[in-house]
Design a protein around this motif. Structure first.
Motif, mmCIF file in Angstrom:
data_model
loop_
_atom_site.group_PDB
_atom_site.id
_atom_site.type_symbol
_atom_site.label_atom_id
_atom_site.label_comp_id
_atom_site.label_asym_id
_atom_site.label_seq_id
_atom_site.Cartn_x
_atom_site.Cartn_y
_atom_site.Cartn_z
ATOM 1 N N ASN A 629 0.775 -1.244 0.000
ATOM 2 C CA ASN A 629 0.000 0.000 0.000
ATOM 3 C C ASN A 629 0.807 1.296 0.000
ATOM 4 O O ASN A 629 0.297 2.334 -0.429
ATOM 5 C CB ASN A 629 -0.932 0.016 1.221
ATOM 6 C CG ASN A 629 -1.937 -1.116 1.198
ATOM 7 O OD1 ASN A 629 -2.883 -1.106 0.428
ATOM 8 N ND2 ASN A 629 -1.735 -2.113 2.065
ATOM 9 N N TRP A 630 2.045 1.269 0.490
ATOM 10 C CA TRP A 630 2.784 2.518 0.594
ATOM 11 C C TRP A 630 3.170 3.029 -0.798
ATOM 12 O O TRP A 630 3.939 2.384 -1.516
ATOM 13 C CB TRP A 630 4.042 2.338 1.421
ATOM 14 C CG TRP A 630 3.788 2.274 2.897
ATOM 15 C CD1 TRP A 630 2.595 2.415 3.545
ATOM 16 C CD2 TRP A 630 4.769 2.047 3.904
ATOM 17 N NE1 TRP A 630 2.754 2.289 4.895
ATOM 18 C CE2 TRP A 630 4.095 2.055 5.148
ATOM 19 C CE3 TRP A 630 6.138 1.824 3.892
ATOM 20 C CZ2 TRP A 630 4.751 1.866 6.366
ATOM 21 C CZ3 TRP A 630 6.804 1.625 5.094
ATOM 22 C CH2 TRP A 630 6.113 1.655 6.312
ATOM 23 N N LYS A 631 2.636 4.180 -1.135
ATOM 24 C CA LYS A 631 2.976 4.807 -2.416
ATOM 25 C C LYS A 631 3.350 6.277 -2.233
ATOM 26 O O LYS A 631 4.314 6.757 -2.812
ATOM 27 C CB LYS A 631 1.823 4.647 -3.404
ATOM 28 C CG LYS A 631 1.627 3.181 -3.815
ATOM 29 C CD LYS A 631 0.527 2.976 -4.821
ATOM 30 C CE LYS A 631 0.445 1.510 -5.233
ATOM 31 N NZ LYS A 631 -0.673 1.240 -6.161
ATOM 32 N N SER A 632 2.595 6.994 -1.417
ATOM 33 C CA SER A 632 2.956 8.382 -1.130
ATOM 34 C C SER A 632 4.158 8.446 -0.193
ATOM 35 O O SER A 632 5.007 9.329 -0.318
ATOM 36 C CB SER A 632 1.765 9.115 -0.492
ATOM 37 O OG SER A 632 0.683 9.169 -1.374
ATOM 38 N N LEU A 633 4.211 7.532 0.762
ATOM 39 C CA LEU A 633 5.349 7.503 1.678
ATOM 40 C C LEU A 633 6.608 7.103 0.912
ATOM 41 O O LEU A 633 6.575 6.182 0.096
ATOM 42 C CB LEU A 633 5.090 6.501 2.807
ATOM 43 C CG LEU A 633 4.032 6.906 3.840
ATOM 44 C CD1 LEU A 633 3.780 5.771 4.814
ATOM 45 C CD2 LEU A 633 4.465 8.159 4.593
ATOM 46 N N GLU A 634 7.710 7.802 1.183
ATOM 47 C CA GLU A 634 8.954 7.579 0.461
ATOM 48 C C GLU A 634 9.993 6.979 1.391
ATOM 49 O O GLU A 634 10.341 7.558 2.414
ATOM 50 C CB GLU A 634 9.457 8.900 -0.121
ATOM 51 C CG GLU A 634 8.491 9.516 -1.128
ATOM 52 C CD GLU A 634 8.968 10.878 -1.616
ATOM 53 O OE1 GLU A 634 10.150 11.203 -1.375
ATOM 54 O OE2 GLU A 634 8.158 11.605 -2.214
ATOM 55 N N ILE A 635 10.481 5.814 1.020
ATOM 56 C CA ILE A 635 11.504 5.136 1.814
ATOM 57 C C ILE A 635 12.832 5.878 1.662
ATOM 58 O O ILE A 635 13.238 6.221 0.542
ATOM 59 C CB ILE A 635 11.668 3.684 1.344
ATOM 60 C CG1 ILE A 635 10.324 2.968 1.347
ATOM 61 C CG2 ILE A 635 12.671 2.932 2.215
ATOM 62 C CD1 ILE A 635 9.671 2.904 2.706
ATOM 63 N N PRO A 636 13.539 6.155 2.758
ATOM 64 C CA PRO A 636 14.851 6.827 2.645
ATOM 65 C C PRO A 636 15.830 6.020 1.787
ATOM 66 O O PRO A 636 15.745 4.795 1.714
ATOM 67 C CB PRO A 636 15.332 6.887 4.108
ATOM 68 C CG PRO A 636 14.084 6.760 4.928
ATOM 69 C CD PRO A 636 13.156 5.895 4.149
ATOM 70 N N ALA A 656 -3.877 -1.386 -5.013
ATOM 71 C CA ALA A 656 -3.856 -0.766 -3.689
ATOM 72 C C ALA A 656 -3.510 0.708 -3.784
ATOM 73 O O ALA A 656 -2.669 1.117 -4.594
ATOM 74 C CB ALA A 656 -2.843 -1.477 -2.800
ATOM 75 N N ALA A 657 -4.170 1.515 -2.937
ATOM 76 C CA ALA A 657 -3.852 2.944 -2.814
ATOM 77 C C ALA A 657 -3.893 3.682 -4.146
ATOM 78 O O ALA A 657 -3.080 4.573 -4.405
ATOM 79 C CB ALA A 657 -2.483 3.112 -2.143
ATOM 80 N N VAL A 658 -4.843 3.308 -5.009
ATOM 81 C CA VAL A 658 -5.042 3.980 -6.297
ATOM 82 C C VAL A 658 -6.302 4.826 -6.183
ATOM 83 O O VAL A 658 -7.389 4.302 -5.932
ATOM 84 C CB VAL A 658 -5.199 2.963 -7.445
ATOM 85 C CG1 VAL A 658 -5.463 3.687 -8.760
ATOM 86 C CG2 VAL A 658 -3.958 2.076 -7.545
ATOM 87 N N LYS A 659 -6.174 6.130 -6.364
ATOM 88 C CA LYS A 659 -7.339 7.005 -6.239
ATOM 89 C C LYS A 659 -8.370 6.712 -7.321
ATOM 90 O O LYS A 659 -8.030 6.431 -8.469
ATOM 91 C CB LYS A 659 -6.910 8.470 -6.303
ATOM 92 C CG LYS A 659 -6.296 8.974 -5.006
ATOM 93 C CD LYS A 659 -6.250 10.495 -4.970
ATOM 94 C CE LYS A 659 -5.782 10.977 -3.603
ATOM 95 N NZ LYS A 659 -5.825 12.448 -3.496
ATOM 96 N N ALA A 660 -9.641 6.819 -6.930
ATOM 97 C CA ALA A 660 -10.747 6.493 -7.848
ATOM 98 C C ALA A 660 -11.066 7.669 -8.757
ATOM 99 O O ALA A 660 -12.195 8.166 -8.809
ATOM 100 C CB ALA A 660 -11.980 6.091 -7.041
ATOM 101 N N GLU A 661 -10.068 8.111 -9.472
ATOM 102 C CA GLU A 661 -10.256 9.217 -10.417
ATOM 103 C C GLU A 661 -10.807 8.673 -11.721
ATOM 104 O O GLU A 661 -11.052 7.460 -11.860
ATOM 105 C CB GLU A 661 -8.921 9.939 -10.610
ATOM 106 C CG GLU A 661 -8.411 10.568 -9.311
ATOM 107 C CD GLU A 661 -6.980 11.078 -9.404
ATOM 108 O OE1 GLU A 661 -6.654 12.011 -8.660
ATOM 109 O OE2 GLU A 661 -6.208 10.520 -10.197
ATOM 110 N N ALA A 662 -10.995 9.534 -12.685
ATOM 111 C CA ALA A 662 -11.683 9.154 -13.929
ATOM 112 C C ALA A 662 -11.076 7.931 -14.605
ATOM 113 O O ALA A 662 -11.787 7.054 -15.088
ATOM 114 C CB ALA A 662 -11.688 10.332 -14.889
#
Length: 799
Positions: A629-636, A656-662
């Motif tokens: 699920n981690w996509k916005s969080l950036e691993i160092p 996972a963690a995909v916004k329901a945009e068009a």
């Protein structure tokens, strides 16, 4: 006016459903029988079965696997609870426990606690086993109806059906006019062999365990008897300090399913007894655990959990010699004194900051932190089976961090703690029957006290932390405790609490200090009465709003002052909501600095979360990476070598963690909770697909559907069963997973979702439904026996 309007609208709101049970001969009057949950399908054992064990060997396993999907806890149809024989014997009741409009509180109807045997008849419960003749037995006939009217179509969920047949005449009308109400409701009928088992039992008089079997079921196992005795000795010592600590422990653990590592499948409840545990437990039934027990001398005892465990109320909590040593270290090592025990009077018992003022604050706070997942779970599951009163006041997914005990205002200053105690009053002080005419005044009093407390807190913070909070002020779990970061995931009116940061970066974040944590437990668990009247329930709910906003505000104090208002506005969108926030929750301490250094890209929420997870907490505390699920969080960069997504996780990461945009709207068509069973060569692997429904704001009790933000919806995908009320079950083979994921990503409409269900879903009408259901429970028990509990199907998709 806004509150009065809210109260008026509340009266017109529809209520939920109810729960309880009935029965006949077997258990001695005034006692309780335990029927252990057995894995697999209910198959009659070969050879003759003694009548004494007939129920526990044949009938309870059948109830577990076919009936508990609906018939357990308060939301069971007609309150028929089949978790053990006492529930069956108690029978049914037409009263709806979840009545959010009642003007007066009602008598509690907690199975195993409030009454026993024939006492239930005085409380309006009626028998469902009405005759030895199966043709005249209400329970058997309603069960058989599903087999004879298997093609009857259901159009309503369990919560929307309120038909409770009490006599055979009622049944005949039901069979004629509503044959779809045969049991199991809306699912495949019992098999011929299962019906035959029930029929033979009914002919025998529907017997329960005899006295010897009952005693065996309710006596702790030989391996545990010494520990049980030692804990009861510990809890019942005579000194005032011990008595106060035991009261504190009881009020926080009365919902726990306590277990010992030597036999983790055996659970106990911590109860108050009228006589010593050795003489025989006589549980004191009070509405709340902090109500007056009615006698000066009573005992704390461990009582074996008497029924089959269901997931929606199962909150396991481990006791061991190490835990006892920890309690002694926390509560008894220091030389604090108690001059007099607190009373159970109003204004004292409901306020833990007053009742337990003699126990060092640091000890109380650290106790909560040690098992934070359990404590937060009590308000999520709690005494009400689902958290409808509390859960619609929280976001669909959010992280929870905790203030370091050494940084908490109350821990640092006893003088401050004494000042704050009176301001931290909660709605429980007015009991279960809050005068409706007084409700607006009580609400204003709560707001005034809360605002005075907020100002006091900010003033104290300025004295103690003039440069603002730093990362050191966030609890790091002591370097070993994985309760330091939690994630709450909501599914409509119920939710789960997980350790670690699960799901992608959450919209909001809770930061809990001791006053927030303790109030969360007392407002929603200890002081809350599900049998209370509308005003009691309403005030409890609006006070949870206050707790939520304070927890978010405390989190924001770690961010730059110039960005806090913009974050708050993004969490509470809408003109009316902004106006409410300005009136009910004006900004306080907006100029308080932060001691944390941030980069200039302004995404300070993300920066802060990453600082906590990757630099402040070690791997033991924060848990493993959420590779799916981690996509916005950036691993160092220094940790990139640990980021290896492969196998099933790599495929599931695509949805996972995909916004329901068009371009990718698929998540918005999913139900609140779907379970994905993946058949692999090594066995069944189960994943939870959790629909995170985003909101413009969650600051109102009603009209939630008018404040949704569907284009921001996402799915959180997590291995394991993370929810009690699945809406759909998907079954795929490992080599089909890629095709499943591809079809999910291509979904553009509700019709596309139904195509997915047709191909991979387990519809409730599927003739093999129970076979898949049984296999899933076997896999659940095998993978996590301590947390295992039977699922609830009352919200399973109708089609």
């Amino acid at each position: 006016m806004q509150f009065i309007l809210m109260l008026v609208v509340c009266f017109s709101a529809a209520a939920g459903s109810a729960s309880a049970p009935a029965g006949s001969a077997g258990v001695p009057a005034g006692t309780q029988a335990e029927a252990p949950a057995l894995p697999g399908r209910a198959q009659a054992p070969s050879g003759a079965v003694a009548e004494a064990t007939l129920y526990s060997r044949k009938i309870q396993p059948l109830f577990d696997n076919r009936c508990l999907a609906c018939h357990s806890c308060f939301n069971a149809p007609c309150q028929l609870n089949l978790q053990n024989f006492e529930g069956f014997q108690r029978g049914a009741n037409k009263l709806n426990v979840y009545d959010g409009t009642r003007l007066k509180s009602v008598e509690p109807s907690r199975l195993w606690i409030d009454a026993h045997a024939d006492e239930w008849r005085k409380r309006g419960f009626y028998e469902v086993s009405t005759s030895k003749d199966p043709d005249q037995n209400l329970f058997f006939q309603i069960t058989q109806l599903r087999a004879t009217a298997k093609d009857a179509v259901i159009t309503k969920q369990v919560a929307d059906t309120h038909v409770c047949a009490q006599t055979m005449t009622d049944y005949q009308l039901l069979a004629k006019n509503s044959p779809e109400l045969g049991m199991p409701y809306g699912f495949p009928a019992l098999s011929p062999s299962e019906l035959a088992t029930l029929k033979d039992w009914v002919k025998a008089g529907s017997p329960g365990p005899d006295a010897e079997e009952f005693k065996r079921q309710n006596t702790p196992s030989v391996e545990l008897q010494t520990q049980v005795h030692e804990w009861e000795e510990f809890l019942n010592q005579e000194s005032l300090r011990h008595q106060l600590v035991s009261r504190y422990l009881y009020e926080h653990l009365f919902l726990a399913h306590i277990y010992f590592p030597e036999k983790p499948e055996e659970f106990f409840r911590l109860v108050r007894s009228k006589q010593s545990c050795a003489q025989g437990i006589q549980e004191i039934a009070t509405r709340r655990p902090n109500d007056n027990p009615g006698m000066k001398k009573f005992w704390y005892c461990l009582k074996k959990f008497p029924g089959t465990v269901v997931k929606k109320t199962h909150i396991p909590y481990q006791w061991s010699p190490a835990k006892m040593a920890r309690y002694k270290e926390l509560f008894l090592a220091e030389g604090w004194k108690v001059s007099a025990l607190p009373s159970y009077e109003s204004g004292v018992a409901e306020n833990p900051f007053v009742a337990f003022k003699d126990i060092p604050v640091k000890a109380r706070y650290q106790f909560l932190l040690d098992d934070a997942q359990y404590q937060v779970s009590t308000f999520i599951k709690g005494p009400v089976c689902n958290g409808s009163m509390a859960v619609n006041s929280i976001q669909e997914q959010f992280y929870v961090f905790f203030l370091n005990p050494s940084s908490d205002n109350m821990v640092l200053s006893q003088k401050y703690a004494d000042k704050a105690a009176g301001l931290l009053m909660m709605p429980g002080v007015w009991g279960s029957d809050v005068d409706i005419k007084e409700t607006p005044l009580f609400y204003k009093k709560l707001v005034d006290h809360r605002e005075n407390y907020r100002k006091l807190r900010i003033e104290e913070l300025a004295k103690l932390r003039p440069e603002g909070y730093t990362l050191k002020d966030v609890w790091d779990g002591g370097g070993f405790n994985p309760n330091a970061t939690l994630t709450v995931l909501r599914h409509d009116d119920n939710a789960v609490v997980m350790k670690g940061a699960v799901g992608d970066l959450s919209k909001t974040v809770f930061m809990l200090d001791y006053p927030l944590f303790e109030r969360l437990v007392y407002n929603l668990v200890v002081n809350f009465d599900v049998f209370g009247n509308v005003s009691h329930q309403l005030l409890t709910r609006v006070y949870m709003d206050m707790i939520r906003m304070e927890a978010e505000e405390l989190f924001l104090t770690f961010l730059p002052s110039e960005e806090r208002l913009s974050y708050r506005r993004s969490w509470y969108r809408g003109l009316l909501t902004q106006a409410k926030m300005s009136y009910v929750y004006p900004t306080v301490g907006s100029a308080v600095p932060t001691g944390i250094k941030f980069n200039e890209d302004n995404n300070t929420k993300k920066q802060f979360v990453q600082k906590v997870l990757f630099f402040h907490q070690n791997e033991t505390v924060r848990g493993g990476w959420d590779l799916i699920n981690w996509k916005s969080l950036e691993i160092p960069d220094s940790m990139q070598g640990q980021w290896k997504v492969k196998g099933l996780d790599k495929e599931l990461r695509k949805i996972a963690a995909v916004k329901a945009e068009a371009a990718t709207p698929f998540s918005r068509f999913f139900p609140d909770l779907a379970l994905l069973n993946i058949k692999t060569p090594k066995g069944l692997k189960i994943y939870s697909l959790i629909h995170n429904k985003e909101h413009e704001n969650i600051s109102w009790i009603l009209g939630e559907s008018l404040r949704m933000d569907p284009e921001s919806d996402t799915l959180t995908v997590r291995e394991g069963v993370w929810g009690s009320y699945p809406n759909m079950i998907f079954n795929v083979k490992e080599n089909e997973l890629a095709a499943f994921v591809t079809q999910v990503r291509a979904m553009k409409s509700a019709a596309d979702y139904q195509n997915l269900v047709t191909r991979y879903g387990l519809r409730r009408s599927n003739a093999k439904f129970w076979s898949f259901y049984d296999d899933m429970h076997v896999a659940m028990r095998k993978s996590d026996p301590v947390s295992f509990g039977y699922l609830d199907l009352t919200r399973y998709e109708l089609k």
